[in-house]
Design a protein around this motif. Structure first.
Motif, mmCIF file in Angstrom:
data_model
loop_
_atom_site.group_PDB
_atom_site.id
_atom_site.type_symbol
_atom_site.label_atom_id
_atom_site.label_comp_id
_atom_site.label_asym_id
_atom_site.label_seq_id
_atom_site.Cartn_x
_atom_site.Cartn_y
_atom_site.Cartn_z
ATOM 1 N N PHE A 144 0.825 -1.214 0.000
ATOM 2 C CA PHE A 144 0.000 0.000 0.000
ATOM 3 C C PHE A 144 0.857 1.261 0.000
ATOM 4 O O PHE A 144 0.436 2.309 -0.495
ATOM 5 N N THR A 145 2.069 1.152 0.527
ATOM 6 C CA THR A 145 2.983 2.300 0.544
ATOM 7 C C THR A 145 4.014 2.214 -0.572
ATOM 8 O O THR A 145 4.301 3.204 -1.243
ATOM 9 N N LEU A 146 4.579 1.022 -0.783
ATOM 10 C CA LEU A 146 5.703 0.884 -1.700
ATOM 11 C C LEU A 146 5.308 0.876 -3.172
ATOM 12 O O LEU A 146 6.086 1.336 -4.022
ATOM 13 N N VAL A 147 4.132 0.368 -3.513
ATOM 14 C CA VAL A 147 3.702 0.374 -4.918
ATOM 15 C C VAL A 147 3.507 1.801 -5.433
ATOM 16 O O VAL A 147 4.026 2.153 -6.510
ATOM 17 N N GLY A 181 14.437 4.926 7.265
ATOM 18 C CA GLY A 181 14.531 6.327 7.664
ATOM 19 C C GLY A 181 13.534 7.227 6.963
ATOM 20 O O GLY A 181 12.997 8.166 7.562
ATOM 21 N N GLN A 182 13.262 6.939 5.706
ATOM 22 C CA GLN A 182 12.321 7.768 4.954
ATOM 23 C C GLN A 182 10.878 7.563 5.393
ATOM 24 O O GLN A 182 9.988 8.313 5.001
ATOM 25 N N PHE A 183 10.646 6.533 6.230
ATOM 26 C CA PHE A 183 9.291 6.257 6.717
ATOM 27 C C PHE A 183 9.152 6.530 8.212
ATOM 28 O O PHE A 183 8.242 6.019 8.856
ATOM 29 N N PRO A 187 3.524 5.746 10.387
ATOM 30 C CA PRO A 187 3.270 4.665 11.350
ATOM 31 C C PRO A 187 2.939 3.326 10.698
ATOM 32 O O PRO A 187 3.294 2.278 11.227
ATOM 33 N N GLY A 188 2.260 3.343 9.549
ATOM 34 C CA GLY A 188 1.866 2.102 8.897
ATOM 35 C C GLY A 188 3.063 1.233 8.549
ATOM 36 O O GLY A 188 3.067 0.024 8.822
ATOM 37 N N MET A 189 4.084 1.829 7.949
ATOM 38 C CA MET A 189 5.285 1.083 7.583
ATOM 39 C C MET A 189 6.031 0.585 8.815
ATOM 40 O O MET A 189 6.493 -0.562 8.860
ATOM 41 N N ALA A 289 16.525 0.348 10.451
ATOM 42 C CA ALA A 289 16.772 1.577 11.210
ATOM 43 C C ALA A 289 15.908 2.708 10.679
ATOM 44 O O ALA A 289 15.838 2.933 9.478
ATOM 45 N N SER A 290 15.234 3.412 11.593
ATOM 46 C CA SER A 290 14.426 4.561 11.195
ATOM 47 C C SER A 290 15.159 5.872 11.456
ATOM 48 O O SER A 290 14.668 6.940 11.117
ATOM 49 N N PHE A 291 16.334 5.783 12.105
ATOM 50 C CA PHE A 291 17.206 6.950 12.264
ATOM 51 C C PHE A 291 18.654 6.468 12.376
ATOM 52 O O PHE A 291 18.918 5.282 12.572
#
Length: 455
Positions: A144-147, A181-183, A187-189, A289-291
């Motif tokens: 839903f996010t990546l496509v 990091g870009q997400f 919250p969904g990802m 990693a998100s940061f």
């Protein structure tokens, strides 16, 4: 196995080594790289090892260096490594309707680290269906996010890759250079990734117990408390430890990084909270990693060492010494100090041999981390203790997080990390099998007690 008389403690490490060698050969092929040129041996070996050992440390970017074929090889290696070579081989036998010999059943029991081979093939089917179902759901949620972000073909491929990688706690992705990091504000990802990591790290025994317990409780109209009471002591311990570590880790990261602009300092309060939880979960052997890990405070690094070292839970895809092992080793120390010989957990006694085994695993794993850290610092001059210890603990606990150190390691450093990843993946498993089946000595001689002093 009959020809060479290989036991489980020999075959399991050798099976992982064989998968690494095969993966290295495939990744060295010219069409495995996006450039169409052959990848050097050490880079291919490092990538194959981190894939099979589901670690996630990389010396080249997965999304840009490797072709679709190369990425597919990495994905298959991660899936095999996460489930275990023997488990995957047994699945193939089951799918092709081959008969299982008694030796193969025993080998599968040891590979899954189970106490009995009763109903082992039924458990194998449930593991296979459960794994692919969870990974499929994860891929759909990711899509839903990546496509929309990457397009249909690349988005679907990235969704499948990320889902398998997250569930197997491999920590690799093909989205871009910043991992998740870009997400950090999506919250969904983050929640999807956390769910996959936790599901893979809980262990299949917990899956089965929770699934059957909830179904039975729903049928009988039980309350959640009554359902909880019907869970096995292992399930209750794993769930309690898992959620306690996630909560405590998130609170620690939130406090120590709250004002740090290099990590979560500039985020909104809701984003700070969810990223703290994401960091706490991913430190338990996932590697996303998100940061930036490099910009974390040294206090947070100490928290990270502990969370990475403990890892996930037994009989799952996660690494580390495992939650139950660490708990029992700690309990062994406390009961000795208190001179309490009961060893009770949820009103059930823990076997003394199991307590000793847990203590040995933690001790040997700690010693390995110390030796590998010293070796890494000795071969990479100027490398500080914070970064070196972070790298080694991450490798030996098959986590995959780095303070941007991995690509800059020299040849000796990369070999040390390769060895650390391999030992981290097979070490605790092999030790558990070895200590669960002690060989009796034929020597019946008795010796007088010696007089020694400790403490």
């Amino acid at each position: 196995m009959k020809k060479w008389s290989l036991s489980s403690e020999h075959l399991i490490p050798l099976s992982f080594l064989g998968a690494i060698i095969l993966g290295t050969i495939l990744l060295m092929l010219p069409f495995s790289a996006a450039s169409g040129q052959s990848t050097d041996f050490i880079t291919a070996l490092f990538t194959a090892t981190t894939s099979v050992c589901v670690t996630g440390l990389v010396v080249v970017d997965t999304y840009s260096h490797w072709s679709v074929f190369g990425q597919a090889v990495i994905l298959v290696l991660a899936q095999i490594g996460g489930l275990g070579i023997i488990t995957v081989f047994s699945m193939l036998l089951l799918v092709t309707k081959r008969k299982f010999s008694m030796g193969q059943r025993m080998m599968l029991k040891d590979a899954l680290n189970l106490n009995t081979r009763s109903g082992i093939l039924g458990k194998l089917v449930r593991i296979m269906l459960g794994t692919f179902t969870v990974e499929l759901i994860g891929a759909v949620l990711y899509s839903f996010t990546l496509v929309p972000l990457l397009g249909v073909k690349k988005g679907i491929w990235a969704s499948v890759f990320n889902s398998v990688s997250a569930f197997c706690n491999a920590g690799m992705d093909i989205i871009g250079p910043t991992s998740m990091g870009q997400f950090s504000s999506q919250p969904g990802m983050l929640l999807t990734t956390m769910l996959l990591i936790v599901m893979g790290g809980l262990g299949y025994v917990v899956w089965f117990d929770v699934s059957s317990g909830v179904k039975y409780g729903f049928k009988k109209g039980y309350t959640p408390v009554q359902v909880w009471k019907r869970f096995s002591e292992h399930t209750k311990l794993v769930l309690s430890l898992t959620f306690s570590l996630i909560l405590l880790g998130a609170v620690a990261i939130f406090i120590f990084e709250y004002d740090n602009p290099g990590t979560i300092g500039n985020m909104s309060l809701p984003d700070k909270i969810i990223n703290s939880f994401f960091e706490s979960v991913t430190l338990r052997t996932a590697g996303f990693a998100s940061f930036s890990q490099r910009r974390m405070t040294e206090t947070s690094c100490i928290v990270s060492y502990l969370l990475m070292f403990i890892g996930g839970s037994p009989i799952g895809t996660a690494g580390g010494v495992k939650t139950v092992t660490f708990f029992l080793a700690t309990m062994n120390i406390i009961t000795y100090i208190n001179q309490d010989k009961k060893n009770l957990v949820f009103h059930r006694r823990v076997d003394d041999d199991l307590m000793r085994k847990a203590t040995v695993i933690v001790a040997v794993s700690s010693f390995t981390v110390v030796v590998m850290t010293l070796a890494l610092m000795a071969t990479n001059r100027g490398l500080g203790i914070t970064n070196a210890l972070f790298e080694v603990v991450s490798a030996s606990a098959t986590v995959g997080l780095t303070r941007d150190l991995t690509p800059s390691l020299n040849l000796a450093g990369r070999i040390i990390i390769i060895i650390s990843m391999y030992l981290g993946r097979i070490g605790p498993i092999s030790m558990a099998i070895f200590f669960a089946n002690p060989k009796k000595s034929n020597n019946t001689s008795k010796y007088a007690d010696g007089e020694f002093y400790v403490g």
